[in-house]
Every structure is written in structure tokens, then in C-alpha cells.
Enzyme design. Structure first.
Site, short mmCIF file in Angstrom:
data_model
loop_
_atom_site.label_atom_id
_atom_site.label_comp_id
_atom_site.label_asym_id
_atom_site.label_seq_id
_atom_site.Cartn_x
_atom_site.Cartn_y
_atom_site.Cartn_z
CG HIS A 138 2.54 18.41 21.37
ND1 HIS A 138 3.75 18.54 20.71
CD2 HIS A 138 2.80 17.75 22.51
CE1 HIS A 138 4.69 17.97 21.45
NE2 HIS A 138 4.15 17.48 22.54
CB CYS A 180 7.64 22.37 17.14
SG CYS A 180 6.01 21.78 16.86
C1 CIR Z 1 8.40 14.58 19.19
O1 CIR Z 1 7.70 13.60 18.94
O2 CIR Z 1 8.60 14.93 20.34
C2 CIR Z 1 8.99 15.37 18.05
N1 CIR Z 1 9.34 14.48 16.99
C3 CIR Z 1 8.04 16.42 17.56
C4 CIR Z 1 7.81 17.49 18.57
C5 CIR Z 1 6.89 18.53 18.04
N2 CIR Z 1 6.77 19.59 18.99
C6 CIR Z 1 5.67 20.29 19.16
O3 CIR Z 1 4.62 20.00 18.59
N3 CIR Z 1 5.73 21.30 20.02
#
Ligand code: CIR
Length: 270
Positions: A173, A265
Site C-alpha cells: 500500500h 493500519c
Molecule cells: C493484508 O494483506 O491485507 C494485511 N495482511 C495487511 C494489511 C495492512 N494494511 C494497511 O497497510 N493499511
């Protein structure tokens, strides 16, 4: 998180670590959490840091059917009295959203809730705000149709939107590789993004480029009082923030990093 200005962080929504956390998606920073008890301890320390910064924290119960449910940032984007509920870019994460949407719509009386339709996809982790400029990552989770939905909302609110191409071979992201610890600083890392990627910034704003190996440390949350939550273990980031007169508050994010999750996150500020 970076979807609100540093002066707009009073309340925060989080979600507890599920027992299934070891099954969280992990392809970039980590290879999957291995110690759920430690993940819960690290998450609790993060909650305490937010409380110490004076925030009102709400923690929704974990959903064991959704190993990634602690990463609430991806599920709702709060902007100036509006909540955009994106369709998350990974199918396994779509059903995490209803309790978050329900909570926010009950809390934010008078807030307008916008949805996303058709093929549009977006993770909230692709949104970065620097004052009145928004950046959106074009990533494997956020597509052009999703970006157009955000653009419509932002143009209605009078904000500018700039698209950043995410190097998807090595980053999930936009917020995995950048953040705005203050309303005039963007932190990012060499080999991921360059100052030119963000375009011309207003006077007094700057992009600080950290060493490539400190990219995880570039995800921070700044508060109006100058405190900045930073993952522990990234000395250049920590020293740079201190030189800017800020106060780094260090968090051990080890197990959350194993699930590709960064500091922003785990929170939605509203
Ligand atoms: C994913 O791959 O969706 C989760 N393991 C990590 C999400 C991280 N979120 C973010 O960077 N906003």
C-alpha cells in the site's frame, strides 16, 4: 493514520487481534505472525500509546473468521464529515467491513456515508493526506475505478487528489511506504518513492527520504502535541523526527509487521 490531519485525531476505532491472526495475509514485510500472545501484547501497548496521547479508543471484538481484521484502516476512509466505505481489494477482506461500517454510521451522526460500486476496489491503506492534498496509491488493492470514486468525493469537498504508482513487486500500500507525521512532512524511503512522485508541494512542506532498509519505519502516526508513534528499530527515522522537533513514541510492531501491517493500519481516526 494519514487520512486525517494531525489536528483531527480525537477518537479512534480499532479491532482486537483474532486467534486466527497467524493466517493473516503476508507477502511483503513478513511471512505470517507466529506468536499470537505477543501480537496481543504489542497491540495492547499500541492502544496504551493512543490513550496516553489523549485519544478516546474503541476496540471492536475480533472476528476469528477474518485473520486480517485488526487492519481496520483498509475498511473505511473518514474525510471531513464523510465516510467512504471502499470495496477492499482482497476478496478475503470484504466481509470484515460491516461491523466497522455499522459502528461508524452510529457514532458519526450527520456524517455522510458513501459506498463503492461495480468493479471499484480500494484499501484505505492506499490513502495519504497532507493537509488539503490527498495521495492515493494505485496498487494491487486499489484500482482506477476505486480512485474515481474517491476523486468524486474529494472534488465535492474541494480537495486535490494525486495518484502515486505503487511499486507492487515490493510494496502493498501507499501507507506501507510513506506517512505524514505532521501536516507538512511526508516520510518515505529510497528505492520505493521519490519526492518527485508526490509532485509540487505547498510552501513549507517537504518529503524526507529515509534509507531503503528503514521503509517500515516510514509509517508513523503524528499528533498535534508533536508526539509521533513510530515502530521501534528504525534509527534514521527516529533521529530525523527528533531533529524536526518531534517526539517519537516507539512501538514494538514485530508480530504485526509479520502480517504486513504497519502502525496506521490498526486505526481509523474519526
Ligand atoms: C493484508 O494483506 O491485507 C494485511 N495482511 C495487511 C494489511 C495492512 N494494511 C494497511 O497497510 N493499511
Amino acid at each position: 493514520m494519514a487520512t486525517v490531519r494531525t489536528d483531527q485525531k480525537q477518537r479512534v476505532l480499532m479491532r482486537a487481534v483474532p486467534e486466527s491472526f497467524s493466517n493473516a495475509l503476508a507477502s511483503f514485510f513478513g511471512s505470517g505472525p507466529t506468536d499470537i500472545a505477543l501480537a496481543k501484547t504489542q497491540h495492547a501497548a499500541y492502544v496504551q500509546a493512543l490513550l496516553d496521547c489523549g485519544l478516546e479508543v474503541t476496540i471492536l471484538p475480533a472476528d476469528d473468521k477474518h485473520p486480517d481484521c485488526i487492519f481496520v484502516e483498509d475498511q473505511a476512509i473518514v474525510i471531513d464529515g464523510h465516510v467512504l466505505l471502499p470495496v477492499p481489494g482482497h476478496p478475503s477482506r470484504i466481509a470484515e467491513q460491516p461491523p466497522i461500517a455499522d459502528f461508524l454510521s452510529r457514532q458519526l451522526n450527520g456524517f455522510q456515508v458513501c459506498g463503492m460500486f461495480g468493479d471499484a476496489r480500494m484499501d484505505g491503506g492506499d490513502i495519504l493526506r497532507l493537509g488539503d492534498i490527498f495521495f492515493v496509491g494505485l496498487s494491487d488493492r486499489t484500482n482506477q475505478e476505486g480512485i474515481e470514486t474517491l476523486r468524486n468525493l474529494l472534488s465535492h469537498l474541494g480537495h486535490e487528489l494525486r495518484i502515486i504508482n505503487i511499486p507492487t513487486e515490493k510494496a502493498l500500500h501507499l501507507t506501507s511506504i510513506s506517512s505524514t507525521p505532521t501536516d507538512n512532512i511526508i516520510l518515505t524511503a529510497e528505492g520505493y518513492l521519490s519526492p518527485e512522485d508526490f509532485g509540487e508541494l505547498p510552501d513549507g512542506c517537504e518529503v524526507l527520504v529515509m534509507p531503503e532498509e528503514e521503509v517500515y519505519g516510514c509509517n508513523t502516526i503524528g499528533f498535534e502535541n508533536g508526539c509521533v508513534l513510530v515502530p521501534d528499530g528504525y534509527p534514521t527515522v527516529i533521529e530525523t523526527l527528533k531533529q524536526k522537533g518531534l517526539t517519537p513514541v516507539l512501538l514494538d510492531m514485530g508480530q504485526i509487521r509479520e502480517a504486513d501491517g504497519s502502525i496506521t493500519c490498526c486505526s481509523i481516526f474519526f
